[in-house]
Design a protein around this motif. Sequence first.
Motif, PDB file in Angstrom:
ATOM      1  N   GLN A   1       0.809  -1.229   0.000  1.00 35.18           N
ATOM      2  CA  GLN A   1       0.000   0.000   0.000  1.00 35.18           C
ATOM      3  C   GLN A   1       0.846   1.285   0.000  1.00 35.18           C
ATOM      4  OE1 GLN A   1      -1.988  -0.528   3.752  1.00 35.18           O
ATOM      5  NE2 GLN A   1      -2.737  -2.554   3.137  1.00 35.18           N
ATOM      6  N   SER A   2       2.165   1.156   0.219  1.00 37.04           N
ATOM      7  CA  SER A   2       2.966   2.381   0.418  1.00 37.04           C
ATOM      8  C   SER A   2       3.487   2.931  -0.902  1.00 37.04           C
ATOM      9  CB  SER A   2       4.155   2.091   1.334  1.00 37.04           C
ATOM     10  OG  SER A   2       3.692   1.558   2.541  1.00 37.04           O
ATOM     11  N   SER A   3       3.616   4.261  -0.933  1.00 35.69           N
ATOM     12  CA  SER A   3       4.078   4.903  -2.164  1.00 35.69           C
ATOM     13  C   SER A   3       5.594   5.066  -2.179  1.00 35.69           C
ATOM     14  CB  SER A   3       3.412   6.268  -2.310  1.00 35.69           C
ATOM     15  OG  SER A   3       3.684   7.024  -1.141  1.00 35.69           O
ATOM     16  N   SER A   4       6.237   4.966  -1.007  1.00 38.09           N
ATOM     17  CA  SER A   4       7.700   5.078  -0.989  1.00 38.09           C
ATOM     18  C   SER A   4       8.247   4.201   0.142  1.00 38.09           C
ATOM     19  CB  SER A   4       8.119   6.532  -0.747  1.00 38.09           C
ATOM     20  OG  SER A   4       7.829   6.882   0.598  1.00 38.09           O
TER      21      SER A   4
ATOM     22  N   ALA B   1       7.747   5.937   3.492  1.00 35.66           N
ATOM     23  CA  ALA B   1       6.360   5.851   3.976  1.00 35.66           C
ATOM     24  C   ALA B   1       6.098   4.450   4.527  1.00 35.66           C
ATOM     25  CB  ALA B   1       5.406   6.167   2.829  1.00 35.66           C
ATOM     26  N   TRP B   2       6.622   3.455   3.830  1.00 37.09           N
ATOM     27  CA  TRP B   2       6.447   2.061   4.269  1.00 37.09           C
ATOM     28  C   TRP B   2       7.059   1.840   5.662  1.00 37.09           C
ATOM     29  CZ3 TRP B   2      10.544  -2.021   3.395  1.00 37.09           C
ATOM     30  CH2 TRP B   2      10.141  -3.272   3.882  1.00 37.09           C
TER      31      TRP B   2
ATOM     32  N   LYS C   1       9.223  -4.081  -6.127  1.00 34.00           N
ATOM     33  CA  LYS C   1       8.253  -4.213  -5.032  1.00 34.00           C
ATOM     34  C   LYS C   1       7.543  -5.581  -5.022  1.00 34.00           C
ATOM     35  CE  LYS C   1       4.949  -0.889  -3.149  1.00 34.00           C
ATOM     36  NZ  LYS C   1       4.150   0.281  -3.521  1.00 34.00           N
TER      37      LYS C   1
END
Length: 440
Positions: A380-383, A386-387, A428
Amino acid sequence: MRVRFAPSPTGLLHLGNARTAIVNWLAARQAGGIFLLRIDDTDIERSRPELALTIDADLAWLGLDVDERAVQSQRTAVYERHFAGLAAGDRLYPAYETPEELAAMRQRLKDKNLPPRYDRTSLRLAAADRQRLEAEGRKPHWRLRLSDRRIDFVDRVRGPQRIDLRHLSDPVLRRADGSFTYTFASVVDDLDLGVTEVIRGEDHLTNTAVQIDLMEALGGRPPDFGHLPLILDAGGQKVSKRLGAATLADLREQGVEPLAILQVLAALGTGRPACAEATLAELVAGFDLAAFGTAQPRLATADIARHSAAVLHHLDFVSVQARLEGMGLAGLDQPFWNAIRANLERLEDAGLWWSICQEPLQPVIEDSAYLATAANLLGQSSSVEAWLDALKEASGRKGKALFHPLRLALTARERGPDLGTLLALMGKDRAVMRLRGQVA
Ligand code: GLU
């Protein structure tokens, strides 16, 4: 400037030889001069032709390009010509002692605590004595009658030198079997090939006086000389092929970077540290023969391996690209190289990180519940930032507890490049699968 590196093909090149080669090459390149490789194979019994080829391969591996190559065993006609010239004067004489007689003479002198100098018995022989010996079947060897003088020269490393020839034995120039000795071949070559500076190990310092005398007897002008102190290994022993010291072949096998060897040996004994970032061009520009001291420097093979890792950490992608391709890693690009190079001890290890990021791997799962959370959040994370923030928040973990299970699942290793970098390199989707314990 014309300099030469003159190894004898009687063993594999070791670090001591490599240093002489490197120093000569740097001197030549800095001065825009010529670097000659001379194969000193006058000792027929100990020389092995296949070893001459390993010398070429070792120099090429180090990156030392050779401008001219000479092989002493192919230059007999040149030696014959100069020998005939010398024989026409009064400096050459036949000597008839057998090796046993010479050994006994040396022993007698040793017992009296005298230097083992040849006593010139053969020089004093009358023509009739010579004829009698030859009639008995004795074949002479040929000696140079050294001049009765001191030789003065300014050594480029050691400063002014004075050596009294009256303490030295008349050198043998030609053996009874007709072959020429190193002394004669080396002197003729240095003159005939126009060598302007002889830079070599200090074990040849005494030879220099004899060689200068012979050069002048041949009507030649001696070159400049510089004698480097011999290298000691970590235990204080001389680095020499007979002691089984590390050969260049060993170091290559161990994955040591050739540039590391150049950097270390160019600095060794100068008081300057070896710089892992120095390029070949910088080594050439910074070279200074006068910077070498006269103390015997120590060098541990392990230091070279350590330095080699530091070299890799700084190498540009362009300088390793062809080698990576040769290792079957054509897909390994610049961003990948920049991400992994700081973790390499040997270039070969690049293959390991390439396969960790690009090929299926069995993850090591330490804590499956935590890793499942990590997998969900990563999806779900964009970076990466953020993760990791979300994962900290959700798990309440930080530091090693946060990172270590992730690293084990993603790479099956305890250590390696930064996790964010690795994630970018492996992608990813693959990372999510590994965090879930799947081979991916
Ligand atoms: N072949 C000799 C050696 O390896 C060369 C010495 C010299 O440079 O003259 O020791």
